[in-house]
Design a protein around this motif. Structure first.
Motif, PDB file in Angstrom:
ATOM      1  N   ALA A 114       0.837  -1.337  -0.084  1.00  0.00           N
ATOM      2  CA  ALA A 114      -0.132   0.146  -0.086  1.00  0.00           C
ATOM      3  C   ALA A 114       0.929   1.348   0.057  1.00  0.00           C
ATOM      4  CB  ALA A 114      -0.881   0.199   1.370  1.00  0.00           C
ATOM      5  N   GLU A 115       1.760   1.160   0.862  1.00  0.00           N
ATOM      6  CA  GLU A 115       2.850   2.432   0.922  1.00  0.00           C
ATOM      7  C   GLU A 115       3.518   2.439  -0.486  1.00  0.00           C
ATOM      8  OE1 GLU A 115       6.652   4.093   3.421  1.00  0.00           O
ATOM      9  OE2 GLU A 115       5.552   2.271   3.986  1.00  0.00           O
ATOM     10  N   LYS A 116       3.898   1.669  -1.157  1.00  0.00           N
ATOM     11  CA  LYS A 116       4.359   1.711  -2.621  1.00  0.00           C
ATOM     12  C   LYS A 116       3.246   2.410  -3.547  1.00  0.00           C
ATOM     13  CE  LYS A 116       8.036  -1.926  -2.045  1.00  0.00           C
ATOM     14  NZ  LYS A 116       8.135  -3.374  -2.407  1.00  0.00           N
ATOM     15  N   LEU A 117       2.244   1.989  -3.472  1.00  0.00           N
ATOM     16  CA  LEU A 117       1.080   2.501  -4.114  1.00  0.00           C
ATOM     17  C   LEU A 117       0.854   4.136  -4.203  1.00  0.00           C
ATOM     18  CD1 LEU A 117      -1.359  -0.391  -4.109  1.00  0.00           C
ATOM     19  CD2 LEU A 117      -0.260   0.012  -5.889  1.00  0.00           C
ATOM     20  N   TYR A 118       0.681   4.319  -2.784  1.00  0.00           N
ATOM     21  CA  TYR A 118       0.683   5.686  -2.453  1.00  0.00           C
ATOM     22  C   TYR A 118       1.662   6.563  -2.494  1.00  0.00           C
ATOM     23  CZ  TYR A 118      -3.381   4.729   0.838  1.00  0.00           C
ATOM     24  OH  TYR A 118      -4.614   4.379   1.530  1.00  0.00           O
ATOM     25  N   GLN A 119       3.032   6.101  -2.765  1.00  0.00           N
ATOM     26  CA  GLN A 119       4.045   6.898  -2.909  1.00  0.00           C
ATOM     27  C   GLN A 119       4.091   7.209  -4.407  1.00  0.00           C
ATOM     28  OE1 GLN A 119       6.323   8.276  -1.062  1.00  0.00           O
ATOM     29  NE2 GLN A 119       6.425   7.409   0.838  1.00  0.00           N
ATOM     30  N   GLU A 120       3.898   6.018  -5.207  1.00  0.00           N
ATOM     31  CA  GLU A 120       3.791   6.119  -6.814  1.00  0.00           C
ATOM     32  C   GLU A 120       2.727   7.387  -7.181  1.00  0.00           C
ATOM     33  OE1 GLU A 120       3.368   3.917 -10.906  1.00  0.00           O
ATOM     34  OE2 GLU A 120       3.275   2.883  -9.153  1.00  0.00           O
ATOM     35  N   ALA A 121       1.567   7.129  -6.285  1.00  0.00           N
ATOM     36  CA  ALA A 121       0.608   8.179  -6.759  1.00  0.00           C
ATOM     37  C   ALA A 121       0.924   9.572  -6.222  1.00  0.00           C
ATOM     38  CB  ALA A 121      -0.932   7.768  -6.041  1.00  0.00           C
ATOM     39  N   LEU A 122       1.470   9.832  -5.166  1.00  0.00           N
ATOM     40  CA  LEU A 122       2.166  10.971  -4.478  1.00  0.00           C
ATOM     41  C   LEU A 122       3.086  11.664  -5.473  1.00  0.00           C
ATOM     42  CD1 LEU A 122       1.807  13.086  -2.242  1.00  0.00           C
ATOM     43  CD2 LEU A 122       3.797  11.706  -1.087  1.00  0.00           C
ATOM     44  N   THR A 123       4.070  10.932  -5.939  1.00  0.00           N
ATOM     45  CA  THR A 123       5.069  11.172  -7.108  1.00  0.00           C
ATOM     46  C   THR A 123       4.519  11.849  -8.397  1.00  0.00           C
ATOM     47  OG1 THR A 123       6.680   9.877  -6.220  1.00  0.00           O
ATOM     48  CG2 THR A 123       7.036  10.689  -8.488  1.00  0.00           C
ATOM     49  N   ILE A 124       3.444  11.228  -8.815  1.00  0.00           N
ATOM     50  CA  ILE A 124       2.773  11.681  -9.994  1.00  0.00           C
ATOM     51  C   ILE A 124       1.816  12.925  -9.592  1.00  0.00           C
ATOM     52  CG2 ILE A 124       0.763  11.198 -11.678  1.00  0.00           C
ATOM     53  CD1 ILE A 124       1.664   8.150 -11.237  1.00  0.00           C
ATOM     54  N   ARG A 125       1.288  12.890  -8.594  1.00  0.00           N
ATOM     55  CA  ARG A 125       0.377  14.349  -8.202  1.00  0.00           C
ATOM     56  C   ARG A 125       1.416  15.269  -7.966  1.00  0.00           C
ATOM     57  NH1 ARG A 125      -4.616  11.015  -5.034  1.00  0.00           N
ATOM     58  NH2 ARG A 125      -5.691  10.867  -7.018  1.00  0.00           N
ATOM     59  N   ARG A 126       2.323  15.206  -7.410  1.00  0.00           N
ATOM     60  CA  ARG A 126       3.416  16.123  -7.017  1.00  0.00           C
ATOM     61  C   ARG A 126       3.849  16.699  -8.442  1.00  0.00           C
ATOM     62  NH1 ARG A 126       5.150  16.595  -1.445  1.00  0.00           N
ATOM     63  NH2 ARG A 126       5.403  14.785  -0.372  1.00  0.00           N
TER      64      ARG A 126
END
Length: 175
Positions: A110-122
Protein backbone atom coordinates in the motif's frame (compact mmCIF):
# COMPACT_ATOMS: atom_id res chain seq x y z
CA UNK A 1 -26.10 0.37 3.93
CA UNK A 2 -23.09 1.08 1.76
CA UNK A 3 -21.09 4.30 1.67
CA UNK A 4 -22.75 7.63 0.83
CA UNK A 5 -26.27 6.53 1.62
CA UNK A 6 -26.49 3.80 -1.02
CA UNK A 7 -28.37 0.76 0.24
CA UNK A 8 -27.64 -2.78 -0.93
CA UNK A 9 -30.46 -2.75 -3.49
CA UNK A 10 -29.18 0.57 -4.86
CA UNK A 11 -25.66 -0.80 -5.05
CA UNK A 12 -26.89 -3.86 -6.94
CA UNK A 13 -28.68 -1.60 -9.43
CA UNK A 14 -25.56 0.53 -9.90
CA UNK A 15 -23.42 -2.55 -10.32
CA UNK A 16 -25.76 -3.89 -12.98
CA UNK A 17 -25.49 -0.58 -14.86
CA UNK A 18 -21.68 -0.53 -14.54
CA UNK A 19 -21.48 -4.13 -15.78
CA UNK A 20 -23.65 -3.26 -18.77
CA UNK A 21 -21.57 -0.18 -19.55
CA UNK A 22 -18.35 -2.17 -19.16
CA UNK A 23 -19.58 -4.81 -21.60
CA UNK A 24 -20.51 -2.12 -24.14
CA UNK A 25 -17.21 -0.24 -23.79
CA UNK A 26 -15.21 -3.47 -24.09
CA UNK A 27 -17.09 -4.38 -27.28
CA UNK A 28 -16.53 -0.92 -28.72
CA UNK A 29 -12.81 -1.02 -27.85
CA UNK A 30 -12.46 -4.45 -29.45
CA UNK A 31 -14.40 -3.66 -32.59
CA UNK A 32 -13.45 -0.05 -33.26
CA UNK A 33 -10.43 0.53 -35.54
CA UNK A 34 -8.78 2.64 -32.82
CA UNK A 35 -9.38 0.98 -29.42
CA UNK A 36 -7.75 3.93 -27.61
CA UNK A 37 -10.95 5.85 -28.27
CA UNK A 38 -12.91 3.60 -25.88
CA UNK A 39 -10.19 2.27 -23.57
CA UNK A 40 -10.41 5.32 -21.27
CA UNK A 41 -14.10 4.51 -20.80
CA UNK A 42 -13.29 0.87 -20.07
CA UNK A 43 -10.72 1.94 -17.46
CA UNK A 44 -13.03 4.51 -15.88
CA UNK A 45 -15.84 1.97 -15.61
CA UNK A 46 -13.49 -0.63 -14.11
CA UNK A 47 -12.25 1.91 -11.56
CA UNK A 48 -15.77 3.00 -10.62
CA UNK A 49 -16.96 -0.58 -10.39
CA UNK A 50 -13.96 -1.29 -8.16
CA UNK A 51 -15.04 1.52 -5.85
CA UNK A 52 -18.54 0.11 -5.65
CA UNK A 53 -17.45 -3.50 -5.12
CA UNK A 54 -14.80 -2.53 -2.52
CA UNK A 55 -17.57 -1.25 -0.25
CA UNK A 56 -18.48 -4.90 0.40
CA UNK A 57 -15.66 -6.40 2.46
CA UNK A 58 -16.19 -9.92 1.15
CA UNK A 59 -15.56 -8.68 -2.43
CA UNK A 60 -12.17 -7.05 -1.93
CA UNK A 61 -10.37 -9.54 -4.19
CA UNK A 62 -12.82 -8.73 -6.96
CA UNK A 63 -12.32 -5.00 -6.40
CA UNK A 64 -8.56 -5.44 -6.56
CA UNK A 65 -8.80 -7.23 -9.91
CA UNK A 66 -10.96 -4.41 -11.27
CA UNK A 67 -8.49 -1.77 -10.07
CA UNK A 68 -5.53 -3.72 -11.46
CA UNK A 69 -7.12 -3.98 -14.88
CA UNK A 70 -8.01 -0.27 -14.84
CA UNK A 71 -4.44 0.55 -13.78
CA UNK A 72 -2.94 -1.52 -16.59
CA UNK A 73 -5.08 0.22 -19.19
CA UNK A 74 -4.41 3.67 -17.72
CA UNK A 75 -0.65 3.08 -17.62
CA UNK A 76 -0.72 2.08 -21.29
CA UNK A 77 -2.73 5.16 -22.21
CA UNK A 78 -0.39 7.38 -20.17
CA UNK A 79 2.61 6.16 -22.13
CA UNK A 80 1.22 7.84 -25.24
CA UNK A 81 -0.48 10.80 -23.60
CA UNK A 82 0.78 11.43 -20.05
CA UNK A 83 -0.77 14.87 -19.72
CA UNK A 84 -4.23 13.39 -20.13
CA UNK A 85 -3.92 10.01 -18.43
CA UNK A 86 -1.38 10.36 -15.59
CA UNK A 87 -4.00 11.89 -13.28
CA UNK A 88 -6.11 8.76 -13.84
CA UNK A 89 -3.14 6.50 -13.12
CA UNK A 90 -2.57 8.33 -9.84
CA UNK A 91 -6.25 8.09 -8.92
CA UNK A 92 -6.36 4.35 -9.46
CA UNK A 93 -3.08 3.89 -7.57
CA UNK A 94 -4.61 5.80 -4.65
CA UNK A 95 -7.81 3.71 -4.76
CA UNK A 96 -5.81 0.50 -4.89
CA UNK A 97 -3.66 1.75 -2.01
CA UNK A 98 -6.76 2.33 0.11
CA UNK A 99 -7.98 -1.18 -0.65
CA UNK A 100 -4.63 -2.88 0.01
CA UNK A 101 -4.02 -0.85 3.19
CA UNK A 102 -6.95 -2.60 4.85
CA UNK A 103 -4.82 -5.76 4.98
CA UNK A 104 -2.14 -5.27 7.66
CA UNK A 105 0.08 -7.79 5.91
CA UNK A 106 0.13 -5.64 2.79
CA UNK A 107 1.05 -2.25 4.25
CA UNK A 108 4.38 -2.19 2.38
CA UNK A 109 2.53 -2.70 -0.90
CA UNK A 110 0.00 0.00 0.00
CA UNK A 111 2.83 2.38 0.83
CA UNK A 112 4.43 1.82 -2.58
CA UNK A 113 1.11 2.49 -4.29
CA UNK A 114 0.60 5.71 -2.32
CA UNK A 115 4.20 6.81 -2.96
CA UNK A 116 3.81 6.33 -6.70
CA UNK A 117 0.51 8.21 -6.69
CA UNK A 118 2.10 10.98 -4.63
CA UNK A 119 5.05 11.30 -7.00
CA UNK A 120 2.74 11.64 -10.00
CA UNK A 121 0.47 14.09 -8.21
CA UNK A 122 3.37 16.27 -7.05
CA UNK A 123 4.63 16.48 -10.64
CA UNK A 124 1.17 17.40 -11.90
CA UNK A 125 0.76 20.02 -9.15
CA UNK A 126 3.93 21.78 -10.28
CA UNK A 127 2.14 22.69 -13.51
CA UNK A 128 -1.38 23.17 -12.23
CA UNK A 129 -1.50 23.57 -8.44
CA UNK A 130 -5.14 24.62 -8.24
CA UNK A 131 -6.23 21.35 -9.84
CA UNK A 132 -3.74 18.86 -8.40
CA UNK A 133 -2.74 20.11 -4.94
CA UNK A 134 -5.97 18.74 -3.39
CA UNK A 135 -4.96 15.32 -4.69
CA UNK A 136 -1.46 15.73 -3.27
CA UNK A 137 -2.90 16.60 0.14
CA UNK A 138 -5.33 13.68 0.05
CA UNK A 139 -2.57 11.19 -0.80
CA UNK A 140 -0.31 12.66 1.90
CA UNK A 141 -3.13 12.16 4.37
CA UNK A 142 -3.75 8.57 3.21
CA UNK A 143 -0.05 7.81 3.51
CA UNK A 144 -0.02 9.42 6.96
CA UNK A 145 -2.83 7.14 8.11
CA UNK A 146 -0.97 4.11 6.81
CA UNK A 147 2.36 5.07 8.39
CA UNK A 148 0.67 5.93 11.71
CA UNK A 149 -0.31 2.28 12.07
CA UNK A 150 3.37 1.56 12.78
CA UNK A 151 4.14 2.97 16.23
CA UNK A 152 7.82 3.30 15.27
CA UNK A 153 6.94 5.67 12.44
CA UNK A 154 4.80 8.21 14.29
CA UNK A 155 7.22 11.08 13.57
CA UNK A 156 7.11 10.30 9.87
CA UNK A 157 3.33 10.13 10.02
CA UNK A 158 3.17 13.51 11.72
CA UNK A 159 5.34 15.06 8.98
CA UNK A 160 2.98 13.69 6.33
CA UNK A 161 -0.05 15.06 8.18
CA UNK A 162 1.68 18.42 8.64
CA UNK A 163 2.48 18.64 4.94
CA UNK A 164 -1.11 17.72 4.06
CA UNK A 165 -2.42 20.37 6.46
CA UNK A 166 -0.04 22.99 5.06
CA UNK A 167 -1.21 22.13 1.54
CA UNK A 168 -4.88 22.36 2.49
CA UNK A 169 -4.27 25.75 4.16
CA UNK A 170 -2.45 27.00 1.07
CA UNK A 171 -5.38 25.90 -1.07
CA UNK A 172 -7.89 27.59 1.22
CA UNK A 173 -5.91 30.80 1.14
CA UNK A 174 -5.06 30.95 -2.55
CA UNK A 175 -7.84 29.23 -4.45
Amino acid sequence: MLGRGVNVEGAEAYEKLYQEALKTYRELAQNYPNPAVYLPDVAMTLNNLGLLVAAESHRRDEAEKLYQEALTIRRELAQNNPAVYLPDVAGTLNNLGILVADDRLRHDEAEKLYQEALTIRRELAEYNPAVYLPDVAMTLNNLGVLVAADSLRRDESEKLYQEALKTYRELAQNY
